[in-house]
Design a protein around this motif. Structure first.
Motif, PDB file in Angstrom:
ATOM      1  N   ARG A   1       0.864  -1.172   0.000  1.00 35.75           N
ATOM      2  CA  ARG A   1       0.000   0.000   0.000  1.00 35.75           C
ATOM      3  C   ARG A   1       0.904   1.225   0.000  1.00 35.75           C
ATOM      4  O   ARG A   1       2.109   1.125   0.077  1.00 35.75           O
ATOM      5  CB  ARG A   1      -0.962   0.007   1.194  1.00 35.75           C
ATOM      6  CG  ARG A   1      -0.473  -0.568   2.547  1.00 35.75           C
ATOM      7  CD  ARG A   1       0.676   0.106   3.172  1.00 35.75           C
ATOM      8  NE  ARG A   1       0.414   1.534   3.333  1.00 35.75           N
ATOM      9  CZ  ARG A   1       1.378   2.415   3.650  1.00 35.75           C
ATOM     10  NH1 ARG A   1       2.615   2.015   3.812  1.00 35.75           N
ATOM     11  NH2 ARG A   1       1.083   3.693   3.778  1.00 35.75           N
ATOM     12  N   GLY A   2       0.263   2.380  -0.215  1.00 37.91           N
ATOM     13  CA  GLY A   2       1.038   3.606  -0.372  1.00 37.91           C
ATOM     14  C   GLY A   2       1.124   3.944  -1.845  1.00 37.91           C
ATOM     15  O   GLY A   2       1.530   3.102  -2.659  1.00 37.91           O
TER      16      GLY A   2
ATOM     17  N   ARG B   1      -7.670  -0.364  -6.575  1.00 39.44           N
ATOM     18  CA  ARG B   1      -7.935   0.749  -5.635  1.00 39.44           C
ATOM     19  C   ARG B   1      -8.060   2.033  -6.472  1.00 39.44           C
ATOM     20  O   ARG B   1      -7.287   2.248  -7.394  1.00 39.44           O
ATOM     21  CB  ARG B   1      -6.813   0.900  -4.596  1.00 39.44           C
ATOM     22  CG  ARG B   1      -6.683  -0.303  -3.668  1.00 39.44           C
ATOM     23  CD  ARG B   1      -5.658  -0.049  -2.566  1.00 39.44           C
ATOM     24  NE  ARG B   1      -6.180   0.868  -1.538  1.00 39.44           N
ATOM     25  CZ  ARG B   1      -5.428   1.415  -0.579  1.00 39.44           C
ATOM     26  NH1 ARG B   1      -4.120   1.161  -0.558  1.00 39.44           N
ATOM     27  NH2 ARG B   1      -5.956   2.226   0.323  1.00 39.44           N
TER      28      ARG B   1
ATOM     29  N   THR C   1       8.242   9.581   1.262  1.00 38.98           N
ATOM     30  CA  THR C   1       8.039  10.975   0.851  1.00 38.98           C
ATOM     31  C   THR C   1       8.009  11.861   2.100  1.00 38.98           C
ATOM     32  O   THR C   1       8.999  12.532   2.394  1.00 38.98           O
ATOM     33  CB  THR C   1       6.719  11.103   0.061  1.00 38.98           C
ATOM     34  OG1 THR C   1       5.665  10.558   0.847  1.00 38.98           O
ATOM     35  CG2 THR C   1       6.796  10.354  -1.262  1.00 38.98           C
TER      36      THR C   1
ATOM     37  N   GLN D   1      -1.674   2.379  10.132  1.00 43.79           N
ATOM     38  CA  GLN D   1      -0.420   2.476   9.390  1.00 43.79           C
ATOM     39  C   GLN D   1       0.622   3.301  10.162  1.00 43.79           C
ATOM     40  O   GLN D   1       1.825   3.061  10.057  1.00 43.79           O
ATOM     41  CB  GLN D   1      -0.633   3.127   8.008  1.00 43.79           C
ATOM     42  CG  GLN D   1      -1.363   2.260   6.984  1.00 43.79           C
ATOM     43  CD  GLN D   1      -2.858   2.500   6.979  1.00 43.79           C
ATOM     44  OE1 GLN D   1      -3.464   2.745   8.025  1.00 43.79           O
ATOM     45  NE2 GLN D   1      -3.482   2.404   5.814  1.00 43.79           N
TER      46      GLN D   1
ATOM     47  N   ASP E   1      -2.076  10.888  -1.958  1.00 43.82           N
ATOM     48  CA  ASP E   1      -2.477   9.858  -2.918  1.00 43.82           C
ATOM     49  C   ASP E   1      -2.890  10.457  -4.249  1.00 43.82           C
ATOM     50  O   ASP E   1      -2.815   9.784  -5.287  1.00 43.82           O
ATOM     51  CB  ASP E   1      -3.609   9.017  -2.319  1.00 43.82           C
ATOM     52  CG  ASP E   1      -3.080   8.181  -1.166  1.00 43.82           C
ATOM     53  OD1 ASP E   1      -2.989   8.716  -0.046  1.00 43.82           O
ATOM     54  OD2 ASP E   1      -2.712   7.012  -1.402  1.00 43.82           O
TER      55      ASP E   1
ATOM     56  N   ASN F   1      -5.569  12.263   0.825  1.00 38.75           N
ATOM     57  CA  ASN F   1      -4.629  11.490   1.626  1.00 38.75           C
ATOM     58  C   ASN F   1      -5.431  10.685   2.636  1.00 38.75           C
ATOM     59  O   ASN F   1      -6.663  10.780   2.713  1.00 38.75           O
ATOM     60  CB  ASN F   1      -3.602  12.409   2.308  1.00 38.75           C
ATOM     61  CG  ASN F   1      -2.402  11.632   2.830  1.00 38.75           C
ATOM     62  OD1 ASN F   1      -1.768  10.877   2.107  1.00 38.75           O
ATOM     63  ND2 ASN F   1      -2.105  11.803   4.105  1.00 38.75           N
ATOM     64  N   LYS F   2      -4.731   9.874   3.425  1.00 38.87           N
ATOM     65  CA  LYS F   2      -5.400   8.998   4.375  1.00 38.87           C
ATOM     66  C   LYS F   2      -6.451   9.717   5.205  1.00 38.87           C
ATOM     67  O   LYS F   2      -6.217  10.855   5.648  1.00 38.87           O
ATOM     68  CB  LYS F   2      -4.333   8.382   5.300  1.00 38.87           C
ATOM     69  CG  LYS F   2      -4.836   7.403   6.339  1.00 38.87           C
ATOM     70  CD  LYS F   2      -5.679   6.290   5.766  1.00 38.87           C
ATOM     71  CE  LYS F   2      -5.032   5.626   4.599  1.00 38.87           C
ATOM     72  NZ  LYS F   2      -5.929   4.710   3.859  1.00 38.87           N
TER      73      LYS F   2
HETATM   74  C1  LIG Z   1       3.722   8.007   0.088  1.00 41.64           C
HETATM   75  S1  LIG Z   1       2.058   8.246  -0.115  1.00 41.64           S
HETATM   76  C2  LIG Z   1       1.370   7.097   1.021  1.00 41.64           C
HETATM   77  C3  LIG Z   1      -0.087   7.367   1.267  1.00 41.64           C
HETATM   78  O1  LIG Z   1      -0.838   6.169   1.025  1.00 41.64           O
HETATM   79  C4  LIG Z   1      -1.489   5.832   2.222  1.00 41.64           C
HETATM   80  O2  LIG Z   1      -2.733   5.224   2.027  1.00 41.64           O
HETATM   81  P1  LIG Z   1      -2.840   3.604   2.074  1.00 41.64           P
HETATM   82  O3  LIG Z   1      -2.037   3.138   3.252  1.00 41.64           O
HETATM   83  O4  LIG Z   1      -4.335   3.366   2.208  1.00 41.64           O
HETATM   84  O5  LIG Z   1      -2.301   3.126   0.749  1.00 41.64           O
HETATM   85  C5  LIG Z   1      -1.666   7.152   2.928  1.00 41.64           C
HETATM   86  O6  LIG Z   1      -2.682   7.922   2.336  1.00 41.64           O
HETATM   87  C6  LIG Z   1      -0.307   7.744   2.690  1.00 41.64           C
HETATM   88  O7  LIG Z   1      -0.196   9.100   2.915  1.00 41.64           O
END
Ligand SMILES: CSC[C@H]1O[C@H](OP(=O)(O)O)[C@H](O)[C@@H]1O
Length: 345
Positions: free
Chosen positions: A44-45, A86, A167, A194, A235, A245-246
């Motif tokens: 993820r990320g 996703r 990042t 996370q 994101d 973002n999250k």
């Molecule tokens: C380096 S951007 C990572 C970004 O992705 C995460 O979401 P997820 O864990 O659901 O993929 C989160 O929004 C992070 O900031």
């Protein structure tokens, strides 16, 4: 720890849903296996997802058993499967477009092994570009980190969310490597934690001072004057600077604004989506209710309770002090400055 590693004929994926308790890998040899790993948030990320789908595309081409003429139709199915995993992180779609463009350039080839070689090289470039861009983001961003800064971050925008280095955590790493005595407050980031499971793990492993807090503590910490700046990942960034973002990032941004605390977003330019005018157009993923009702298998809510589980929210550009990219740091007016940034070499 690496989120993903290309083994030459398989993609090794670190199953992040098991961290920090267990270190478990999946060696994906099919595009379906990569798709499942993304849907299950084993990888993820935004940038890590981008690199993963690039190699998922490669695995599709390696799996294909027919003649060259049938490859385009097969790869359309591969692309569709990876694209449906996703919806929010634009890096997924940006990486798929790069792979499709490379495949289209191979039409005059008459040996499928040559096509496969081109695709493997392109996926490798996507991964290498991410490594390079994250270090550039770190170098750009460390200049805005004061000595002895207390930095709050949300979710995980670290090495585990990218191919390497991170990042938002890339900026924190660069400041730490430059000798700045910084301290990080990591939001645990419900419901999948996370921040607690991944960000805290990354920072402790590198002896970067970190305190874990519950998401609902961020405001109180700011009210006590204990936060000097906020830095998060992204994101998808719309043309006007609105940033997805999250979930919970918007709340942190509004709190930071209320307390006069600088709020930065760190992301590669591949996360900027100029085709999206404002954040209202960014698709927000809703995830399974189970992720809210349980905490890693332990019920934390009644089985039948209704759940709302958006995985992201959108922070309006007016709450964002600056966007740190590999090409430089931009501030408002983002609709002008992001466009200038994207055309900058
Ligand atoms: C380096 S951007 C990572 C970004 O992705 C995460 O979401 P997820 O864990 O659901 O993929 C989160 O929004 C992070 O900031």
């Amino acid at each position: 720890m690496k989120s993903i590693e290309w083994l030459g004929d398989a993609l090794r994926i670190l199953n992040q849903s098991k961290l920090p308790a267990e270190i478990v890998y999946r060696d994906a040899v099919s595009y379906e296996s990569v798709a499942e790993a993304i849907e299950n948030m084993e990888v993820r990320g935004a940038p890590a997802i981008g690199a993963a789908v690039a190699y998922g595309f490669v695995l599709g081409a390696l799996e294909y058993q027919g003649d060259l003429d049938g490859l385009p139709a097969f790869m359309e199915r591969v692309q569709a499967r990876l694209a449906e995993t996703r919806p929010t992180a634009v890096n997924l779609f940006w990486a798929l477009r790069r792979m499709e463009d490379r495949l289209r350039e191979c039409w005059d080839m008459d040996d499928i092994e040559d096509v496969r070689k081109v695709l493997i090289e392109e996926a490798g470039r996507i991964a290498e570009d991410d490594r390079r861009m994250n270090r550039l983001i770190g170098e750009q961003g460390k200049e805005i980190i004061p000595e002895k800064a207390n930095i709050l971050t949300h979710c995980n925008a670290g090495a585990l969310a990218t191919v390497e280095y991170g990042t938002a955590l890339g900026v924190i790493r660069a400041a730490h490597e430059a000798g700045k005595k910084i301290h990080v407050y990591a939001d645990e980031t419900r419901p999948l934690l996370q921040g607690a499971r991944l960000t805290a793990l990354e920072l402790i492993e590198e002896n970067i001072s970190v305190t874990l807090i519950a998401d609902n503590m961020a405001g109180y910490l700011m009210q006590q004057g204990k936060v000097d700046l906020v830095i998060v990942g992204a994101d998808r960034i719309a043309a006007n600077g609105d940033t997805a973002n999250k979930i919970g990032t918007y709340s942190v941004a509004v709190l930071a604004h209320a307390h006069g605390i600088p709020f930065y977003v760190a992301a590669p330019t591949s996360t900027i989506d100029l085709k999206v005018a404002t954040g209202q157009e960014i698709p927000i993923e809703e995830r399974p209710a189970k992720e809210m009702r349980e905490c890693f298998g332990v019920p934390v809510a009644p089985e039948g309770v209704q759940v709302y589980n958006p995985a992201f929210d959108v922070t309006p550009a007016k709450y964002i002090t600056g966007i740190i990219t590999e090409k430089g740091i931009v501030s408002a007016p983002y609709s002008v400055n992001l466009l200038k940034l994207m055309v900058r070499s």
